[in-house]
Write a protein that holds these residues in place. Structure first.
Motif, mmCIF file in Angstrom:
data_model
loop_
_atom_site.group_PDB
_atom_site.id
_atom_site.type_symbol
_atom_site.label_atom_id
_atom_site.label_comp_id
_atom_site.label_asym_id
_atom_site.label_seq_id
_atom_site.Cartn_x
_atom_site.Cartn_y
_atom_site.Cartn_z
ATOM 1 N N ARG A 88 -2.188 -5.989 -2.483
ATOM 2 C CA ARG A 88 -1.850 -5.386 -3.787
ATOM 3 C C ARG A 88 -2.622 -4.081 -3.989
ATOM 4 N N HIS A 89 -3.869 -4.076 -3.542
ATOM 5 C CA HIS A 89 -4.686 -2.867 -3.683
ATOM 6 C C HIS A 89 -4.091 -1.712 -2.861
ATOM 7 N N ILE A 90 -3.719 -1.993 -1.620
ATOM 8 C CA ILE A 90 -3.120 -0.953 -0.774
ATOM 9 C C ILE A 90 -1.805 -0.466 -1.393
ATOM 10 N N TYR A 91 -0.998 -1.383 -1.920
ATOM 11 C CA TYR A 91 0.252 -0.993 -2.564
ATOM 12 C C TYR A 91 -0.021 -0.104 -3.783
ATOM 13 N N ALA A 92 -1.024 -0.452 -4.581
ATOM 14 C CA ALA A 92 -1.340 0.341 -5.776
ATOM 15 C C ALA A 92 -1.796 1.746 -5.387
ATOM 16 N N GLN A 93 -2.521 1.866 -4.288
ATOM 17 C CA GLN A 93 -3.012 3.168 -3.834
ATOM 18 C C GLN A 93 -1.916 4.006 -3.177
ATOM 19 N N ASN A 94 -0.841 3.354 -2.756
ATOM 20 C CA ASN A 94 0.214 4.032 -1.997
ATOM 21 C C ASN A 94 1.604 3.739 -2.564
ATOM 22 N N HIS A 96 3.941 5.362 -3.828
ATOM 23 C CA HIS A 96 5.004 6.283 -3.426
ATOM 24 C C HIS A 96 5.405 6.111 -1.959
ATOM 25 N N ARG A 97 4.618 5.347 -1.196
ATOM 26 C CA ARG A 97 4.894 5.181 0.238
ATOM 27 C C ARG A 97 5.390 3.782 0.584
ATOM 28 N N ILE A 98 5.554 2.929 -0.402
ATOM 29 C CA ILE A 98 6.009 1.566 -0.137
ATOM 30 C C ILE A 98 7.528 1.571 0.024
ATOM 31 N N TYR A 99 8.006 1.003 1.114
ATOM 32 C CA TYR A 99 9.442 0.927 1.377
ATOM 33 C C TYR A 99 10.047 -0.054 0.389
ATOM 34 N N LYS A 100 11.064 0.389 -0.350
ATOM 35 C CA LYS A 100 11.727 -0.456 -1.359
ATOM 36 C C LYS A 100 12.855 -1.236 -0.692
ATOM 37 N N GLY A 101 12.903 -2.530 -0.937
ATOM 38 C CA GLY A 101 13.955 -3.376 -0.380
ATOM 39 C C GLY A 101 13.587 -3.893 1.000
ATOM 40 N N LYS A 102 14.622 -4.423 1.690
ATOM 41 C CA LYS A 102 14.391 -4.967 3.032
ATOM 42 C C LYS A 102 14.223 -3.840 4.034
ATOM 43 N N MET A 103 13.296 -4.031 4.942
ATOM 44 C CA MET A 103 13.019 -3.027 5.979
ATOM 45 C C MET A 103 14.202 -2.977 6.963
ATOM 46 N N ARG A 159 -18.659 -11.192 1.756
ATOM 47 C CA ARG A 159 -17.970 -10.347 2.744
ATOM 48 C C ARG A 159 -16.684 -11.065 3.101
ATOM 49 N N VAL A 160 -15.740 -10.324 3.616
ATOM 50 C CA VAL A 160 -14.474 -10.963 3.997
ATOM 51 C C VAL A 160 -13.842 -10.172 5.139
ATOM 52 N N THR A 161 -13.114 -10.878 5.980
ATOM 53 C CA THR A 161 -12.303 -10.238 7.007
ATOM 54 C C THR A 161 -10.860 -10.268 6.515
ATOM 55 N N TYR A 162 -10.332 -9.094 6.227
ATOM 56 C CA TYR A 162 -8.978 -8.943 5.702
ATOM 57 C C TYR A 162 -8.057 -8.598 6.870
ATOM 58 N N THR A 163 -7.074 -9.453 7.101
ATOM 59 C CA THR A 163 -6.118 -9.260 8.195
ATOM 60 C C THR A 163 -4.718 -9.177 7.612
ATOM 61 N N ASP A 164 -3.963 -8.167 8.025
ATOM 62 C CA ASP A 164 -2.577 -8.060 7.560
ATOM 63 C C ASP A 164 -1.736 -7.386 8.623
ATOM 64 N N THR A 165 -0.431 -7.615 8.543
ATOM 65 C CA THR A 165 0.529 -7.011 9.462
ATOM 66 C C THR A 165 1.208 -5.853 8.747
ATOM 67 N N TRP A 166 1.142 -4.682 9.367
ATOM 68 C CA TRP A 166 1.744 -3.464 8.817
ATOM 69 C C TRP A 166 3.121 -3.281 9.435
ATOM 70 N N LEU A 167 4.124 -3.115 8.601
ATOM 71 C CA LEU A 167 5.499 -2.858 9.032
ATOM 72 C C LEU A 167 5.795 -1.398 8.687
ATOM 73 N N TRP A 168 5.847 -0.542 9.713
ATOM 74 C CA TRP A 168 5.893 0.904 9.505
ATOM 75 C C TRP A 168 7.273 1.447 9.850
ATOM 76 N N ASP A 169 7.866 2.139 8.882
ATOM 77 C CA ASP A 169 9.182 2.755 9.076
ATOM 78 C C ASP A 169 8.998 4.191 9.572
ATOM 79 N N GLN A 170 10.011 4.731 10.254
ATOM 80 C CA GLN A 170 9.919 6.104 10.761
ATOM 81 C C GLN A 170 9.833 7.127 9.642
ATOM 82 N N SER A 171 10.199 6.759 8.426
ATOM 83 C CA SER A 171 10.115 7.673 7.284
ATOM 84 C C SER A 171 8.674 7.849 6.807
ATOM 85 N N GLY A 172 7.758 7.033 7.319
ATOM 86 C CA GLY A 172 6.367 7.076 6.865
ATOM 87 C C GLY A 172 6.100 6.082 5.749
ATOM 88 N N GLN A 173 7.146 5.365 5.338
ATOM 89 C CA GLN A 173 6.979 4.317 4.345
ATOM 90 C C GLN A 173 6.686 3.007 5.065
#
Length: 186
Positions: A88-94, A96-103, A159-173
């Motif tokens: 949620r934090h990464i989404y709030a910071q970005n 304008h870069r979050i892909y809307k809808g299904k990838m 402390r925490v180890t935060y692990t997530d999978t990034w799904l990156w589109d060619q548009s940069g979103q």
């Protein structure tokens, strides 16, 4: 032929033994318990005056660690719970870069990143469990993750180890697997 003498014991039968055992058990159960001993009466004692209790001054509150500007708190009790706060934090910071809808079905990069977050929400280390195959996506994901610091402070975990999978589109979103809307088939 000899007859058994009148004084010779007769062989015991199973029925006779059971009857004797049952009678013994019933006799033991019906014997009353002796009464408990009676304590001798004691003379009442006069109440003693209470000794003065020394009270120590309240300890000074521990110096609170100042949070970095813009830092938020996370009350997550596990790394799995923290994933949602981090995403949620990464989404709030970005936003304008979050892909809307299904990838789309073909993505420029899919990568699994692990970040160690300290007690102030800062990134201590960053590593790839599965880097995206496209070098440009890898560099951009790392830059985006670093720019989002400070992360929510893991106040219950320290402390925490935060692990997530990034799904990156060619548009940069992008989307993160924790908050993804899914992926289209075609």
């Amino acid at each position: 032929m000899s007859q058994p003498s009148p004084q010779a014991p007769r062989p015991a039968t199973l029925g006779g033994l059971l009857s004797a055992l049952t009678a013994a058990l019933l006799a033991a159960c019906s014997t009353p318990m002796p009464p408990p001993p009676v304590a001798a009466p004691t003379a009442p004692t006069a109440p003693r005056p209470a000794a003065p209790v020394a009270t120590a001054p309240a300890p000074a509150p521990a110096a609170a660690i100042p949070l970095p500007p813009g830092a938020q708190l996370s009350s997550a009790a596990s790394a799995q719970d923290y994933r949602k706060d981090g995403a949620r934090h990464i989404y709030a910071q970005n936003s304008h870069r979050i892909y809307k809808g299904k990838m789309p079905p073909l993505l420029q990069g899919v990568g699994v990143m692990q970040m160690d977050i300290d007690s102030r929400g800062q990134i201590v280390s960053m590593s790839w469990l599965r880097p995206p195959s496209h070098a440009g996506a890898r560099a951009e994901i790392e830059r985006t993750a670093r720019a989002a610091a400070p992360y929510p402070v893991p106040q219950r975990l320290g402390r925490v180890t935060y692990t997530d999978t990034w799904l990156w589109d060619q548009s940069g979103q992008f989307q993160l697997d924790t908050l993804t809307e899914g992926q289209r088939d075609r």
